[in-house]
Design an enzyme around this catalytic site. Structure first.
Site, PDB file in Angstrom:
ATOM      1  N   PHE A 476       1.112  -0.683  -0.154  1.00 15.69           N
ATOM      2  CA  PHE A 476       0.203  -0.273   0.063  1.00 15.69           C
ATOM      3  C   PHE A 476       1.029   0.982   0.137  1.00 15.69           C
ATOM      4  CE2 PHE A 476      -2.430  -3.490   1.668  1.00 15.69           C
ATOM      5  CZ  PHE A 476      -4.630  -3.039   1.038  1.00 15.69           C
ATOM      6  N   ASP A 591      -1.120 -12.823   6.875  1.00  9.67           N
ATOM      7  CA  ASP A 591       0.019 -12.737   5.461  1.00  9.67           C
ATOM      8  C   ASP A 591       1.483 -12.868   6.061  1.00  9.67           C
ATOM      9  OD1 ASP A 591       0.103 -11.746   2.806  1.00  9.67           O
ATOM     10  OD2 ASP A 591       0.297  -9.958   3.014  1.00  9.67           O
TER      11      ASP A 591
END
Length: 800
Positions: A476, A591
């Protein structure tokens, strides 16, 4: 005749070495105890006169065959003895051997082209055998054979009739053109994927029965021994193994007049639901029941038992069997042992009395497995010809959680608490405060409890986000190194405020990590939400990320010696144990991968990037509609079906551990066309019994092969296709610390598919995500895997 018989006792410790001195011993019965392998496993090699050897359930590291070229053996049992490697050739050439039980080991390799036709009972269930020839099957076509639960790609069976006395359940990965049905496929689940049930009722050994309005299905097929039976509706089946006349040979044995796998009693049964307990199914060694078409979720499993065999009159003398006789067996459900040395008569306080055992289990992949196993304890032989596990009925129903108002209120309160923690943390860390403080004021307040950062301060620390200070690219946004006015190094994660995903990750990360403090979790120092920017400030990690250390320059890789790699594995495991089991807020990270594992100056591992982390409650089934994570590290049940538990993190940990030990990237390593990914290579090496070959060659001989094998086996355990069979992270920590041993870590089927098949399987999740980014919603395009991963390693897309 010289024999030694200590069956069914509780002797423990190593098998005595003095047995090797008994040169004239002919029969040796050691099963039904709790022995371990000795350091030297050649105890039996000098016993050339042995005709019968019985060993079972011997613990210890997998080892080679303990018998060498013995041509006198008639009965050989080495069941569940941690054996590895191939089956010796002399076994198949022996003209005296007629009974062979090598089931539940880790034996690998091929079955030969020839086997002696004197072999009448062959039990090889639960190994990793992977090839055979037509000649072997043709020569023993009249034998009782169990080769279920192996890894054969296919079987060259001559015709369908050969399966009459054979158990081929879950034997093969490819059943094309084979004379067996779909249940021969490894990991067979359900013949009708659209038709799923939430219950299962079986009248074991009897016909259809209606009990309190519930109809129990018939289970009166007379097949036993080496056989698999699939119910007419294909919803359930049983897999049996053993022979009453041969499984327990010895000086006191006598074959029963008729081997019975069913038994019934119609009188003197005064318990309620007598129709259910008037029949039983029995197996000499192993009896597994499967539910194939169950909906995934939590279930209550009830096993019904009654000892109706013992008091039956036998023979012309009409004598009753002694009340001192014992039927003892073990029970496993979904691979977990739930009953050890279970004795029906003791539990029910007598014969002809019913007892029900109830268990809470979780079903995934639509499959339930109930295993009744005889470990050699109890009474057998001529006094009790129908020994082994016995069961009267099975009832299974799904638990539909109707949360009470207090629980619902608790869940809502937890969600509000997380939101409040996030907002409070944002405020305390200065994300909403006004600008205007002078540099001297800022310098005095930096890194104090409740300190804050503003955009001007962070720009100064990062030299206005200079490319020279850039550490990497995250999913991001970019990550920069910064130096505060007081000289403290920081890492700044820059998120895009225009991205809804970026804002969501920003709030989630602050709310989650602010509530969690642990030495193996990265520390969040502050944040800033000014000038249309979202900035997170972390402690600086001198050695960047695990990905950078493993796949970066040779200079960095050279610092990853063996003790450091073990230390990193242990640090990750401790961090995940805290998230899953020790924290008040139970968290699934979702993750775990090398780019999200950071290393400080001493190479201590710290888990980072909690943007996708989720609260997890064990008693609630979690199915997520948006898959978040990175292809190659996501657990299959999560990537394919959105089924999320903390076992998804365990799977990811297993993949990362393989990378740490091997020094290879799990998704980009392609040694040849046969082994597409690192997991495939690991699986093949495990089949061959040579998993340690995976160790990074750059380590040379500077590592412990025993420790490496343990860690690699642990990684394979963590990546088991069934979530219920993966260990909890606390058990992983104990194993890495040497406080616990790997128990019951059966290997899984091959893990990955070729690119085209994977791309087709993943099509529903692909969307527009790019393979190899730090984090992604959905699942990526597998066809771009090799190039994308190369780019990912070059960019070192993590931070600190």
């Amino acid at each position: 005749m010289m024999y030694f018989d200590i069956r069914g006792n509780n002797f423990n410790g190593q098998i005595p070495a003095f047995i090797a001195q008994w040169k004239d011993i002919e029969e040796l019965y050691l099963m039904g105890n709790n022995f371990e392998w000795p350091v030297s496993h050649g105890v039996f090699q000098s016993l050339k006169n042995l005709t019968i050897l019985q060993l079972a359930d011997i613990t210890g590291s997998p080892r080679d065959f303990p018998i060498v070229n013995n041509q006198s053996l008639t009965h050989l049992t080495l069941r569940n003895c941690s054996l590895g490697g191939p089956i010796p050739e002399f076994i198949w050439q022996s003209q005296s051997l007629k009974y062979l039980d090598l089931s539940f080991n880790n034996l690998v390799g091929e079955l030969p082209t020839f086997a002696s036709d004197n072999l009448k009972y062959i039990y090889l269930r639960g190994n990793m055998l992977n090839n055979s020839s037509l000649g072997w099957f043709t020569n023993i076509s009249n034998s009782s054979v169990d080769i279920s639960e192996n890894k054969f790609p296919s079987l060259p069976l001559p015709d369908k009739s050969i399966t009459k006395n054979w158990n081929l359940f879950s034997c093969c990965s490819n059943i094309t053109d084979m004379p067996i049905e779909a249940w021969g496929q490894q990991d067979y689940h359900c013949d009708n994927k659209k038709l799923k049930y939430d219950h299962l009722y079986i009248n074991c050994g009897g016909g259809v029965a209606s009990i309190n309005g519930t109809e129990y299905e018939a289970d009166n097929e007379t097949l036993g021994g080496s056989n698999f039976f699939l119910s007419p509706n294909k919803n359930w089946g049983y897999s049996s193994m053993g022979s009453f006349s041969e499984s327990y040979p010895g000086p006191w044995s006598s074959s029963p007049s008729q081997s019975k796998y069913l038994s019934y009693k119609t009188c003197d049964l005064n318990m309620s639901d007598a129709i259910l307990y008037s029949t039983v199914r029995i197996a000499p060694i192993s009896l597994k029941y499967y539910g194939f078409c169950l909906k995934n979720g939590h279930y209550i499993v009830k096993l019904h038992f009654a000892e109706i065999v013992w008091n039956q009159k036998r023979g012309h003398n009409q004598t009753k069997l002694s009340s001192t006789l014992k039927r003892i067996f073990n029970v496993k459900i979904q691979g977990k042992q739930v009953k050890t040395n279970f004795n029906i008569v003791e539990q029910a306080n007598g014969v002809d009395k019913s007892i029900t055992q109830e268990f809470k289990v979780h079903v995934d992949n639509s499959r339930l497995e109930i295993h009744l196993y005889w470990a050699g304890k109890g009474s057998t032989g001529y006094r009790f010809p129908q020994y082994g596990p016995l069961i009267s009925g099975i009832s299974v129903h799904r638990v539909k959680y109707k949360l009470p108002p207090l629980v619902i209120a608790g869940i809502v309160a937890s969600a509000l608490l997380i939101l409040a923690l996030a907002l409070l943390s944002l405020w305390k860390l200065g994300c909403f405060r006004k600008k205007g403080l002078h540099d001297e004021e800022l310098k005095g307040m930096e890194l104090l409890s409740g300190s804050f950062f503003n955009a001007r301060q962070i720009k100064a620390a990062t030299q206005n986000f200079s490319p020279a200070m850039r550490l990497g690219e995250g999913g991001f946004g970019a990550v920069y190194k910064g130096v505060l006015l007081n000289g403290t190094a920081i890492a700044v994660k820059q998120l895009s405020s225009k991205s809804r995903q970026g804002i969501r990750e920003f709030v989630n990360e602050v709310g989650t990590i602010s509530a969690l403090q642990h030495p193996n979790l990265v520390k969040l120092l502050g944040c800033c939400a000014e000038d249309n920017q979202l900035l997170l400030v972390y402690e600086f990690m001198e050695n960047n990320s695990l990905a950078h250390a493993l796949f970066g320059s040779d200079e960095v890789r050279s610092r990853l010696n063996w003790p450091t790699r073990v230390q990193i594995c242990l640090g990750i495991a401790k961090g995940l144990t805290f998230l899953h089991e020790e924290s008040k807020l139970k968290i699934v990270h979702r993750d775990i991968k090398p780019t999200n594992i950071l290393l400080d100056k001493d190479f201590n591992a710290k888990i980072s990037d909690f943007g996708f982390a989720k609260l997890y409650e064990e008693e609630v089934t979690h199915v997520v509609t948006k898959i978040a994570g990175t292809t190659g590290y996501m657990a299959p049940e999560y990537a394919m079906r959105g089924h999320l538990t903390n076992k998804a993190d365990v799977y990811s940990f297993g993949v990362v551990t393989l990378e740490i030990v091997s020094g290879k990237n799990s998704t980009s390593y392609r040694p040849n066309d046969e082994n597409v990914y690192l997991l495939d290579l690991a699986y093949v090496l495990q089949q061959k019994g040579n998993l340690v070959e995976l160790v990074d060659p750059s380590l040379g001989s500077d590592y412990s092969s025993e420790q490496a094998n343990t860690i690699l086996e642990l990684a394979m355990w963590c990546t088991n296709l069934s979530p219920s069979l993966r260990p909890p992270m606390s058990e992983v920590v104990k194993t890495l610390e040497g406080k616990s041993k790997i128990v019951g870590a059966s290997p899984s089927a091959p893990y990955s598919m070729d690119d085209s098949a994977m791309a087709e399987e993943m099509a529903g999740f692909s969307q527009s995500a790019e393979f190899g980014s730090t984090s992604q919603e959905g699942t990526s395009n597998a066809n771009s895997s090799s190039q994308a991963v190369s780019k990912e390693v070059e960019k070192s897309d993590t931070f600190f």
